[in-house]
Design a protein around this motif. Structure first.
Motif, PDB file in Angstrom:
ATOM      1  N   TRP A  79       0.853  -1.188   0.000  1.00  0.00           N
ATOM      2  CA  TRP A  79       0.000   0.000   0.000  1.00  0.00           C
ATOM      3  C   TRP A  79       0.883   1.229   0.000  1.00  0.00           C
ATOM      4  O   TRP A  79       2.069   1.161   0.314  1.00  0.00           O
ATOM      5  CB  TRP A  79      -0.955   0.014   1.192  1.00  0.00           C
ATOM      6  N   VAL A  80       0.295   2.346  -0.372  1.00  0.00           N
ATOM      7  CA  VAL A  80       1.001   3.620  -0.406  1.00  0.00           C
ATOM      8  C   VAL A  80       0.900   4.256   0.981  1.00  0.00           C
ATOM      9  O   VAL A  80      -0.190   4.311   1.566  1.00  0.00           O
ATOM     10  CB  VAL A  80       0.406   4.554  -1.481  1.00  0.00           C
ATOM     11  N   ASP A  81       2.023   4.706   1.509  1.00  0.00           N
ATOM     12  CA  ASP A  81       2.070   5.354   2.822  1.00  0.00           C
ATOM     13  C   ASP A  81       1.231   6.631   2.796  1.00  0.00           C
ATOM     14  O   ASP A  81       1.439   7.499   1.942  1.00  0.00           O
ATOM     15  CB  ASP A  81       3.520   5.672   3.169  1.00  0.00           C
ATOM     16  N   ALA A  82       0.292   6.745   3.714  1.00  0.00           N
ATOM     17  CA  ALA A  82      -0.591   7.913   3.755  1.00  0.00           C
ATOM     18  C   ALA A  82       0.171   9.197   4.099  1.00  0.00           C
ATOM     19  O   ALA A  82      -0.231  10.284   3.700  1.00  0.00           O
ATOM     20  CB  ALA A  82      -1.710   7.689   4.766  1.00  0.00           C
ATOM     21  N   LYS A  83       1.283   9.076   4.812  1.00  0.00           N
ATOM     22  CA  LYS A  83       2.073  10.249   5.207  1.00  0.00           C
ATOM     23  C   LYS A  83       2.955  10.761   4.077  1.00  0.00           C
ATOM     24  O   LYS A  83       3.279  11.937   4.025  1.00  0.00           O
ATOM     25  CB  LYS A  83       2.938   9.925   6.423  1.00  0.00           C
ATOM     26  N   ASP A  84       3.376   9.843   3.213  1.00  0.00           N
ATOM     27  CA  ASP A  84       4.247  10.203   2.089  1.00  0.00           C
ATOM     28  C   ASP A  84       3.866   9.314   0.912  1.00  0.00           C
ATOM     29  O   ASP A  84       4.296   8.165   0.827  1.00  0.00           O
ATOM     30  CB  ASP A  84       5.716  10.020   2.468  1.00  0.00           C
ATOM     31  N   ARG A  85       3.078   9.837   0.009  1.00  0.00           N
ATOM     32  CA  ARG A  85       2.532   9.037  -1.085  1.00  0.00           C
ATOM     33  C   ARG A  85       3.590   8.522  -2.057  1.00  0.00           C
ATOM     34  O   ARG A  85       3.300   7.719  -2.921  1.00  0.00           O
ATOM     35  CB  ARG A  85       1.450   9.828  -1.809  1.00  0.00           C
ATOM     36  N   ARG A  86       4.826   8.978  -1.908  1.00  0.00           N
ATOM     37  CA  ARG A  86       5.914   8.451  -2.753  1.00  0.00           C
ATOM     38  C   ARG A  86       6.429   7.111  -2.234  1.00  0.00           C
ATOM     39  O   ARG A  86       7.150   6.409  -2.926  1.00  0.00           O
ATOM     40  CB  ARG A  86       7.083   9.443  -2.784  1.00  0.00           C
ATOM     41  N   VAL A  87       6.060   6.759  -0.999  1.00  0.00           N
ATOM     42  CA  VAL A  87       6.581   5.558  -0.337  1.00  0.00           C
ATOM     43  C   VAL A  87       5.555   4.437  -0.427  1.00  0.00           C
ATOM     44  O   VAL A  87       4.403   4.603  -0.045  1.00  0.00           O
ATOM     45  CB  VAL A  87       6.908   5.855   1.142  1.00  0.00           C
ATOM     46  N   LYS A  88       6.006   3.278  -0.916  1.00  0.00           N
ATOM     47  CA  LYS A  88       5.151   2.091  -0.974  1.00  0.00           C
ATOM     48  C   LYS A  88       5.621   1.128   0.111  1.00  0.00           C
ATOM     49  O   LYS A  88       6.805   0.828   0.211  1.00  0.00           O
ATOM     50  CB  LYS A  88       5.228   1.443  -2.354  1.00  0.00           C
ATOM     51  N   MET A  89       4.684   0.668   0.911  1.00  0.00           N
ATOM     52  CA  MET A  89       4.982  -0.208   2.043  1.00  0.00           C
ATOM     53  C   MET A  89       4.608  -1.656   1.713  1.00  0.00           C
ATOM     54  O   MET A  89       3.707  -1.905   0.925  1.00  0.00           O
ATOM     55  CB  MET A  89       4.209   0.255   3.278  1.00  0.00           C
ATOM     56  N   VAL A  90       5.303  -2.590   2.378  1.00  0.00           N
ATOM     57  CA  VAL A  90       5.074  -4.024   2.170  1.00  0.00           C
ATOM     58  C   VAL A  90       4.950  -4.684   3.538  1.00  0.00           C
ATOM     59  O   VAL A  90       5.716  -4.381   4.453  1.00  0.00           O
ATOM     60  CB  VAL A  90       6.257  -4.683   1.422  1.00  0.00           C
ATOM     61  N   GLU A  91       3.984  -5.592   3.667  1.00  0.00           N
ATOM     62  CA  GLU A  91       3.852  -6.373   4.896  1.00  0.00           C
ATOM     63  C   GLU A  91       3.352  -7.769   4.558  1.00  0.00           C
ATOM     64  O   GLU A  91       2.825  -8.007   3.464  1.00  0.00           O
ATOM     65  CB  GLU A  91       2.918  -5.704   5.895  1.00  0.00           C
ATOM     66  N   LEU A  92       3.505  -8.677   5.506  1.00  0.00           N
ATOM     67  CA  LEU A  92       3.019 -10.034   5.306  1.00  0.00           C
ATOM     68  C   LEU A  92       1.501 -10.085   5.387  1.00  0.00           C
ATOM     69  O   LEU A  92       0.877  -9.358   6.159  1.00  0.00           O
ATOM     70  CB  LEU A  92       3.587 -10.973   6.377  1.00  0.00           C
ATOM     71  N   THR A  93       0.923 -10.968   4.600  1.00  0.00           N
ATOM     72  CA  THR A  93      -0.495 -11.289   4.690  1.00  0.00           C
ATOM     73  C   THR A  93      -0.640 -12.441   5.691  1.00  0.00           C
ATOM     74  O   THR A  93       0.375 -13.016   6.131  1.00  0.00           O
ATOM     75  CB  THR A  93      -1.025 -11.756   3.323  1.00  0.00           C
ATOM     76  N   PRO A  94      -1.863 -12.828   6.035  1.00  0.00           N
ATOM     77  CA  PRO A  94      -2.015 -14.021   6.880  1.00  0.00           C
ATOM     78  C   PRO A  94      -1.323 -15.258   6.274  1.00  0.00           C
ATOM     79  O   PRO A  94      -0.697 -16.040   6.994  1.00  0.00           O
ATOM     80  CB  PRO A  94      -3.534 -14.202   6.964  1.00  0.00           C
ATOM     81  N   GLN A  95      -1.391 -15.411   4.948  1.00  0.00           N
ATOM     82  CA  GLN A  95      -0.687 -16.527   4.281  1.00  0.00           C
ATOM     83  C   GLN A  95       0.823 -16.402   4.479  1.00  0.00           C
ATOM     84  O   GLN A  95       1.501 -17.385   4.754  1.00  0.00           O
ATOM     85  CB  GLN A  95      -1.025 -16.552   2.782  1.00  0.00           C
ATOM     86  N   GLY A  96       1.348 -15.193   4.350  1.00  0.00           N
ATOM     87  CA  GLY A  96       2.777 -14.962   4.565  1.00  0.00           C
ATOM     88  C   GLY A  96       3.202 -15.286   5.982  1.00  0.00           C
ATOM     89  O   GLY A  96       4.286 -15.822   6.216  1.00  0.00           O
ATOM     90  N   ARG A  97       2.325 -14.994   6.937  1.00  0.00           N
ATOM     91  CA  ARG A  97       2.623 -15.308   8.341  1.00  0.00           C
ATOM     92  C   ARG A  97       2.588 -16.813   8.591  1.00  0.00           C
ATOM     93  O   ARG A  97       3.367 -17.333   9.383  1.00  0.00           O
ATOM     94  CB  ARG A  97       1.666 -14.569   9.266  1.00  0.00           C
ATOM     95  N   ARG A  98       1.681 -17.518   7.915  1.00  0.00           N
ATOM     96  CA  ARG A  98       1.647 -18.988   8.045  1.00  0.00           C
ATOM     97  C   ARG A  98       2.944 -19.606   7.546  1.00  0.00           C
ATOM     98  O   ARG A  98       3.495 -20.522   8.173  1.00  0.00           O
ATOM     99  CB  ARG A  98       0.449 -19.568   7.294  1.00  0.00           C
ATOM    100  N   ILE A  99       3.456 -19.089   6.419  1.00  0.00           N
ATOM    101  CA  ILE A  99       4.733 -19.577   5.882  1.00  0.00           C
ATOM    102  C   ILE A  99       5.865 -19.266   6.866  1.00  0.00           C
ATOM    103  O   ILE A  99       6.727 -20.113   7.115  1.00  0.00           O
ATOM    104  CB  ILE A  99       5.028 -18.946   4.500  1.00  0.00           C
ATOM    105  N   LYS A 100       5.819 -18.086   7.451  1.00  0.00           N
ATOM    106  CA  LYS A 100       6.840 -17.696   8.437  1.00  0.00           C
ATOM    107  C   LYS A 100       6.852 -18.668   9.616  1.00  0.00           C
ATOM    108  O   LYS A 100       7.917 -19.103  10.063  1.00  0.00           O
ATOM    109  CB  LYS A 100       6.576 -16.264   8.921  1.00  0.00           C
ATOM    110  N   VAL A 101       5.677 -19.037  10.113  1.00  0.00           N
ATOM    111  CA  VAL A 101       5.579 -19.981  11.224  1.00  0.00           C
ATOM    112  C   VAL A 101       6.171 -21.340  10.825  1.00  0.00           C
ATOM    113  O   VAL A 101       6.910 -21.959  11.604  1.00  0.00           O
ATOM    114  CB  VAL A 101       4.111 -20.128  11.699  1.00  0.00           C
ATOM    115  N   LEU A 102       5.874 -21.795   9.616  1.00  0.00           N
ATOM    116  CA  LEU A 102       6.430 -23.074   9.147  1.00  0.00           C
ATOM    117  C   LEU A 102       7.954 -23.021   9.075  1.00  0.00           C
ATOM    118  O   LEU A 102       8.627 -23.967   9.491  1.00  0.00           O
ATOM    119  CB  LEU A 102       5.852 -23.426   7.765  1.00  0.00           C
ATOM    120  N   ILE A 103       8.485 -21.920   8.573  1.00  0.00           N
ATOM    121  CA  ILE A 103       9.943 -21.785   8.456  1.00  0.00           C
ATOM    122  C   ILE A 103      10.574 -21.730   9.830  1.00  0.00           C
ATOM    123  O   ILE A 103      11.608 -22.376  10.086  1.00  0.00           O
ATOM    124  CB  ILE A 103      10.323 -20.542   7.615  1.00  0.00           C
TER     125      ILE A 103
END
Length: 108
Positions: A79-103
């Protein structure tokens, strides 16, 4: 992490996509290591030592839809950072967190 555990972790990614690039795996690992905090794409580029365009391609491969409009892996959300629209942010989804737990379970 021991080498045998690392091999098992790599096999998790290969099971999802037998052609997944190491750069894409590393992108996931950096995002997962910052979880639950989001990461700016520019920080990913700096941490990985790759071009912003490469970060974009790898993040798209990990997201719900890749750059070719095909189904992605659904492990990250951007998503685009609301404070600075030039910055795009990345985070894990629930699926990404499930993979993290497995690893993490593989590691010990």
């Amino acid at each position: 992490m021991q080498l045998s555990n690392l091999s098992h972790a790599i096999e998790l990614f290969r099971a999802m996509d037998s052609e997944m690039q190491l750069q894409t795996v590393m992108t996931y690992i950096v995002v997962a290591s910052k979880d639950p905090r989001p990461v700016a794409m520019s920080d990913l580029a700096r941490k990985l030592g790759i071009a912003h365009s490469s970060v974009t391609r790898n993040v798209q491969a990990l997201s719900g839809t890749n750059r070719h409009g095909k189904r992605g892996h659904g492990m990250v959300h951007t998503w685009v950072d609301a404070k600075d629209r030039r910055v795009k942010m990345v985070e894990l989804t629930p699926q990404g967190r499930r993979i993290k737990v497995l690893i993490e379970a593989i590691g010990g």
